[in-house]
Design a protein around this motif. Structure first.
Motif, PDB file in Angstrom:
ATOM      1  N   GLY A  14      32.454  19.910 -25.228  1.00  0.00           N
ATOM      2  CA  GLY A  14      32.904  18.726 -25.953  1.00  0.00           C
ATOM      3  C   GLY A  14      32.718  17.452 -25.151  1.00  0.00           C
ATOM      4  O   GLY A  14      32.274  16.424 -25.682  1.00  0.00           O
ATOM      5  N   LEU A  15      33.020  17.501 -23.871  1.00  0.00           N
ATOM      6  CA  LEU A  15      32.858  16.327 -23.020  1.00  0.00           C
ATOM      7  C   LEU A  15      31.383  15.956 -22.863  1.00  0.00           C
ATOM      8  O   LEU A  15      31.024  14.772 -22.837  1.00  0.00           O
ATOM      9  N   GLU A  16      30.524  16.968 -22.760  1.00  0.00           N
ATOM     10  CA  GLU A  16      29.086  16.700 -22.672  1.00  0.00           C
ATOM     11  C   GLU A  16      28.588  16.014 -23.943  1.00  0.00           C
ATOM     12  O   GLU A  16      27.769  15.099 -23.898  1.00  0.00           O
ATOM     13  N   ILE A  17      29.063  16.463 -25.081  1.00  0.00           N
ATOM     14  CA  ILE A  17      28.652  15.861 -26.350  1.00  0.00           C
ATOM     15  C   ILE A  17      29.125  14.413 -26.430  1.00  0.00           C
ATOM     16  O   ILE A  17      28.374  13.510 -26.827  1.00  0.00           O
ATOM     17  N   LEU A  18      30.364  14.161 -26.036  1.00  0.00           N
ATOM     18  CA  LEU A  18      30.894  12.799 -26.065  1.00  0.00           C
ATOM     19  C   LEU A  18      30.094  11.873 -25.162  1.00  0.00           C
ATOM     20  O   LEU A  18      29.870  10.698 -25.503  1.00  0.00           O
ATOM     21  N   GLU A  19      29.649  12.372 -24.012  1.00  0.00           N
ATOM     22  CA  GLU A  19      28.829  11.551 -23.118  1.00  0.00           C
ATOM     23  C   GLU A  19      27.543  11.119 -23.808  1.00  0.00           C
ATOM     24  O   GLU A  19      27.089   9.974 -23.668  1.00  0.00           O
ATOM     25  N   ARG A  20      26.935  12.011 -24.555  1.00  0.00           N
ATOM     26  CA  ARG A  20      25.673  11.695 -25.226  1.00  0.00           C
ATOM     27  C   ARG A  20      25.884  10.786 -26.437  1.00  0.00           C
ATOM     28  O   ARG A  20      24.936  10.146 -26.905  1.00  0.00           O
ATOM     29  N   LEU A  21      27.098  10.747 -26.950  1.00  0.00           N
ATOM     30  CA  LEU A  21      27.399   9.893 -28.096  1.00  0.00           C
ATOM     31  C   LEU A  21      27.894   8.511 -27.683  1.00  0.00           C
ATOM     32  O   LEU A  21      28.009   7.618 -28.536  1.00  0.00           O
ATOM     33  N   ALA A  22      28.160   8.323 -26.408  1.00  0.00           N
ATOM     34  CA  ALA A  22      28.706   7.050 -25.936  1.00  0.00           C
ATOM     35  C   ALA A  22      27.760   5.901 -26.267  1.00  0.00           C
ATOM     36  O   ALA A  22      26.559   5.950 -25.988  1.00  0.00           O
ATOM     37  N   GLY A  23      28.295   4.890 -26.913  1.00  0.00           N
ATOM     38  CA  GLY A  23      27.517   3.705 -27.230  1.00  0.00           C
ATOM     39  C   GLY A  23      26.654   3.815 -28.465  1.00  0.00           C
ATOM     40  O   GLY A  23      25.950   2.858 -28.810  1.00  0.00           O
TER      41      GLY A  23
END
Length: 311
Positions: A14-23
């Motif tokens: 989940g954290l990896e996905i959020l990093e890729r969705l940032a911005g």
């Protein structure tokens, strides 16, 4: 704008996905306060409100989450667990194998496992092309960074037993990844799967050794390599090494950067009787979070590489 709810956003994937969705302005992330994350009514509400729900949960919890979604709801689902990977009602989230249109039009997408991603990328196209036999007893030797085991294994490697140099597991020969390997490669027999973990946070090498001299049809290393190159021609994510580009060694480093790409290699001996098919990928990239983002982009009509780390 597409609304997303990541159920299990605090976990490793989940954290990896959020990093890729940032911005990314194409998406609005729906969230639940910490005290409501285990509230069934609250989860049901947000799961049915989202355009797309991404499940980063253990298998049973993923099944429970899907059951909370109303059958007539608009919500589409990407499940990063192994709960639905061989379910015929779900689309397997490997666009290079199942087709980008299949994922773009799917209501339910199941992420491939990290190890099966490497195995299937190597073997499935060659079985389809008739270069490798479907009835062969395949062996898969693989090694991964410890992040693939989630928070418990991360804590074991980083805190409880930091002196671990190599951990071989699944010694009962019944790992859950075997089912999707057999199914999506179109094999008659289950594979012998020998996974291991090393003290690197991320990264993965998956190898399939082949005794080509015992197979019919003259499947030489050059023919296998050419077939893989043709299959992945133009892929922005998967690259197949040329014969002269094959490295002398493959190394995972403890500080390797995150990547959503995957590299495939075919090594052969002088007479062409033996070969080693090798996939190199990030278990948290193309093996998990990157695969999720790739499917998400396709489902939302966006270029499949948006937000991916391919440099």
């Amino acid at each position: 704008m597409h609304t997303l709810f990541i159920d299990g956003a605090a976990g490793t994937t989940g954290l990896e996905i959020l990093e890729r969705l940032a911005g990314r302005e194409e998406f609005a992330i729906l969230t639940l306060d910490a005290d409501r994350r285990k509230d069934t009514a609250a989860r049901r509400e947000v799961l049915n409100e989202a355009d797309i729900a991404i499940l980063c949960l253990p298998d049973e919890a993923a099944r429970e989450a899907v059951a909370l979604i109303d059958p007539v709801s608009k919500t589409r689902v990407i499940d990063a667990s192994s709960a639905h990977r061989t379910d015929p009602a779900w689309t397997y989230g490997f666009p290079e194998l199942v087709g980008r249109d299949a994922i773009a039009n799917a209501a339910r997408v199941s992420n491939p496992g990290c190890y099966p991603t490497g195995f299937l990328a190597l073997v499935a196209p060659l079985v389809r092309a008739g270069l490798l036999p479907a009835d062969w007893p395949y062996t898969v030797n693989a090694v991964s960074g410890y992040s693939g085991g989630g928070k418990a294994l991360i804590a074991r490697f980083e805190e409880a037993e930091p002196d671990i140099a190599f951990r071989s597991y699944a010694l009962g020969l019944a790992h859950k990844h075997r089912a999707e390997m057999k199914h999506y490669a179109g094999l008659e027999h289950g594979v012998i799967f020998a996974p291991a973990v090393v003290p690197a946070y991320r990264g993965m090498v998956v190898e399939v050794p082949l005794h080509l001299g015992a197979m019919a049809g003259d499947p030489t290393p050059d023919r296998l390599r050419a077939a893989l190159q043709a299959f992945y021609a133009g892929s922005p994510v998967v690259a197949v090494g040329e014969r002269g580009e094959a490295p002398d060694e493959i190394v995972l480093r403890c500080e390797d950067a995150a990547s959503d790409a995957m590299s495939l290699f075919v090594f052969g001996n002088e007479g062409g009787y033996h070969a080693r098919l090798v996939a190199v990928l990030d278990n948290l990239g193309k093996g998990a979070g990157g695969a999720t983002i790739q499917s998400l982009n396709l489902m939302c009509g966006l270029p499949e590489t948006c937000g991916l780390r391919l440099g």
